[in-house]
Design a protein around this motif. Sequence first.
Motif, short mmCIF file in Angstrom:
data_model
loop_
_atom_site.label_atom_id
_atom_site.label_comp_id
_atom_site.label_asym_id
_atom_site.label_seq_id
_atom_site.Cartn_x
_atom_site.Cartn_y
_atom_site.Cartn_z
N GLN A 70 -19.40 -13.30 4.01
CA GLN A 70 -19.95 -12.03 3.98
C GLN A 70 -18.89 -10.99 3.81
OE1 GLN A 70 -23.61 -11.41 4.14
NE2 GLN A 70 -22.61 -9.37 3.41
N ALA A 71 -17.80 -11.00 4.05
CA ALA A 71 -16.93 -10.11 3.93
C ALA A 71 -16.22 -10.00 2.57
CB ALA A 71 -15.57 -10.30 4.92
N LEU A 72 -16.13 -11.15 2.00
CA LEU A 72 -15.88 -11.10 0.53
C LEU A 72 -16.87 -10.60 -0.41
CD1 LEU A 72 -14.17 -14.73 0.39
CD2 LEU A 72 -13.00 -12.23 0.15
N ARG A 73 -18.26 -10.88 0.03
CA ARG A 73 -19.36 -10.49 -0.74
C ARG A 73 -19.24 -8.78 -0.70
NH1 ARG A 73 -24.05 -14.76 1.09
NH2 ARG A 73 -23.85 -16.23 -0.95
N ASP A 74 -19.28 -8.35 0.57
CA ASP A 74 -19.08 -7.00 0.71
C ASP A 74 -18.12 -6.23 0.12
OD1 ASP A 74 -21.41 -7.14 2.56
OD2 ASP A 74 -20.05 -6.65 4.15
N ALA A 75 -16.61 -6.95 0.07
CA ALA A 75 -15.60 -6.27 -0.71
C ALA A 75 -15.90 -6.32 -2.18
CB ALA A 75 -14.34 -7.41 -0.56
N LEU A 76 -16.80 -7.27 -2.80
CA LEU A 76 -17.04 -7.45 -4.27
C LEU A 76 -18.00 -6.19 -4.56
CD1 LEU A 76 -17.64 -11.28 -4.56
CD2 LEU A 76 -16.04 -9.79 -6.14
N VAL A 77 -18.98 -6.02 -3.78
CA VAL A 77 -19.99 -4.88 -3.98
C VAL A 77 -19.20 -3.60 -3.79
CG1 VAL A 77 -21.98 -3.90 -3.03
CG2 VAL A 77 -21.84 -6.36 -3.48
N ALA A 78 -18.51 -3.40 -3.08
CA ALA A 78 -17.81 -2.12 -2.70
C ALA A 78 -16.56 -1.87 -3.62
CB ALA A 78 -16.99 -2.04 -1.29
N GLY A 79 -16.15 -2.77 -4.51
CA GLY A 79 -15.39 -2.49 -5.45
C GLY A 79 -14.00 -2.85 -5.04
N GLU A 80 -13.74 -3.52 -3.88
CA GLU A 80 -12.28 -3.71 -3.12
C GLU A 80 -11.69 -5.02 -3.65
OE1 GLU A 80 -13.36 -3.80 0.84
OE2 GLU A 80 -13.52 -1.50 1.17
N LEU A 81 -12.64 -6.04 -4.33
CA LEU A 81 -12.15 -6.88 -5.22
C LEU A 81 -12.12 -6.86 -6.41
CD1 LEU A 81 -13.46 -10.16 -3.01
CD2 LEU A 81 -10.96 -9.10 -3.26
N VAL A 82 -11.21 -6.56 -7.29
CA VAL A 82 -11.33 -5.70 -8.76
C VAL A 82 -11.47 -6.79 -9.89
CG1 VAL A 82 -10.15 -4.43 -10.26
CG2 VAL A 82 -9.58 -3.90 -7.92
N PRO A 83 -12.66 -6.41 -10.71
CA PRO A 83 -12.76 -7.73 -11.83
C PRO A 83 -11.57 -7.58 -12.58
CG PRO A 83 -14.64 -5.88 -11.47
CD PRO A 83 -13.54 -5.50 -10.30
N GLY A 84 -11.52 -8.91 -12.89
CA GLY A 84 -10.14 -9.32 -13.93
C GLY A 84 -8.90 -9.64 -12.76
N GLU A 85 -8.92 -9.16 -11.77
CA GLU A 85 -7.73 -9.62 -10.86
C GLU A 85 -7.77 -10.93 -10.27
OE1 GLU A 85 -5.09 -7.62 -10.37
OE2 GLU A 85 -5.82 -6.23 -11.75
N VAL A 86 -6.64 -11.46 -9.95
CA VAL A 86 -6.62 -12.83 -9.20
C VAL A 86 -6.21 -12.76 -8.03
CG1 VAL A 86 -5.84 -15.00 -9.40
CG2 VAL A 86 -6.15 -13.87 -11.74
N TYR A 87 -6.94 -13.22 -6.85
CA TYR A 87 -6.54 -13.33 -5.58
C TYR A 87 -6.50 -14.79 -4.97
CZ TYR A 87 -8.44 -8.56 -6.07
OH TYR A 87 -8.55 -7.26 -6.31
N SER A 88 -5.41 -14.81 -4.21
CA SER A 88 -5.03 -16.20 -3.80
C SER A 88 -5.60 -16.48 -2.39
CB SER A 88 -3.57 -16.61 -3.64
OG SER A 88 -2.79 -15.77 -2.56
N ALA A 89 -6.13 -17.58 -2.06
CA ALA A 89 -6.82 -17.86 -0.86
C ALA A 89 -5.84 -17.55 0.49
CB ALA A 89 -7.34 -18.98 -0.42
N PRO A 90 -4.51 -17.96 0.41
CA PRO A 90 -3.61 -17.68 1.43
C PRO A 90 -3.40 -16.10 1.66
CG PRO A 90 -2.64 -19.36 0.16
CD PRO A 90 -3.93 -18.87 -0.66
N ALA A 91 -3.18 -15.36 0.63
CA ALA A 91 -3.12 -14.06 0.86
C ALA A 91 -4.46 -13.18 1.24
CB ALA A 91 -2.81 -13.11 -0.53
N LEU A 92 -5.65 -13.70 1.00
CA LEU A 92 -6.85 -13.30 1.64
C LEU A 92 -7.19 -13.64 3.03
CD1 LEU A 92 -9.38 -13.43 -1.11
CD2 LEU A 92 -8.26 -11.42 -0.33
N ALA A 93 -6.44 -14.64 3.34
CA ALA A 93 -6.47 -15.50 4.60
C ALA A 93 -5.99 -14.49 5.62
CB ALA A 93 -6.30 -16.93 4.71
N GLU A 94 -4.60 -14.25 5.23
CA GLU A 94 -3.75 -13.41 5.76
C GLU A 94 -3.97 -12.20 6.24
OE1 GLU A 94 0.79 -11.85 6.02
OE2 GLU A 94 0.24 -12.98 4.46
N ARG A 95 -5.02 -11.56 5.35
CA ARG A 95 -5.78 -10.00 5.79
C ARG A 95 -7.00 -10.48 6.71
NH1 ARG A 95 -4.36 -6.03 2.12
NH2 ARG A 95 -2.84 -6.65 0.36
N TYR A 96 -7.67 -11.58 6.45
CA TYR A 96 -8.55 -11.65 7.36
C TYR A 96 -8.13 -12.33 8.89
CZ TYR A 96 -11.89 -10.96 3.65
OH TYR A 96 -12.65 -10.39 2.51
N GLY A 97 -7.05 -12.83 8.94
CA GLY A 97 -6.72 -13.44 10.25
C GLY A 97 -7.27 -14.81 10.43
#
Length: 265
Positions: A70-97
Amino acid sequence: MGGLGGLGGLGGAGYGDGLRVPQQAGVDRGTGPAVPAARGEHVHDEPAGPAAAPVPRPVRRHSVRGQVLQALRDALVAGELVPGEVYSAPALAERYGVSATPVREAMQQLATEGAVEVVLNRGFRVTERTPRELAELAEVRALVEVPVVLRLARTVPADRWAALRPLADAASRAAGRGDRAHYADADRAFHRAVLALAGNDQLLAVAEDLHRRAQWPLVGAAGATRRAELVADAAEHSALLDALIAGEAETVTALMRQHYPGWRG
């Protein structure tokens, strides 16, 4: 569309200080901090030993995965995950705790929905949507939903339509705040409740998938939905309810044409 700055505490949708497993499984957006779920993590501040509440491990895993999704879906809709950008699972995991496992699982789900694509050995790239793709989705949604609503308009009593008013009001409040993530949830909830009156679970599943896909943003800042557009969209919900309650078939048809510009019926 902005960067990932708001993800550090699930901030894109007004969350708290980071993703933590709730004390009880099954907490949703409406009953607590709306932090989405993923496959199981041990959280450092979680009570341990005999005094800990006996929460089954499989339930906890599902809860964490769902919160992350749900957090990732919200970030997509809100534009916080930018189209065309690559995000690694470890980096996102660190942000989410959490660990990378629930993030990977949530991202795999988003890949099946067309929101991201897997980039081997790097992570996940947010899909770059085009106006044509969104127009095609709008047309398919219209073909699926409009005939159902017009049929329901002739058969569903006014009191059943009136019961949906709180959902339309919730969408209006989110639109007024310019809160794209919560508006997306409220928008889907309203449409889902309308279609649920048809009593067809397969219809609901198809319509929900199409609706969610249609909410992923376009490439670049121009794709960001402005507050005025959200408010106008929410106002159409309220106007449609008014016409359905009043039994004004011609008005309902006109409003459906306005709400679904892809409809050619």
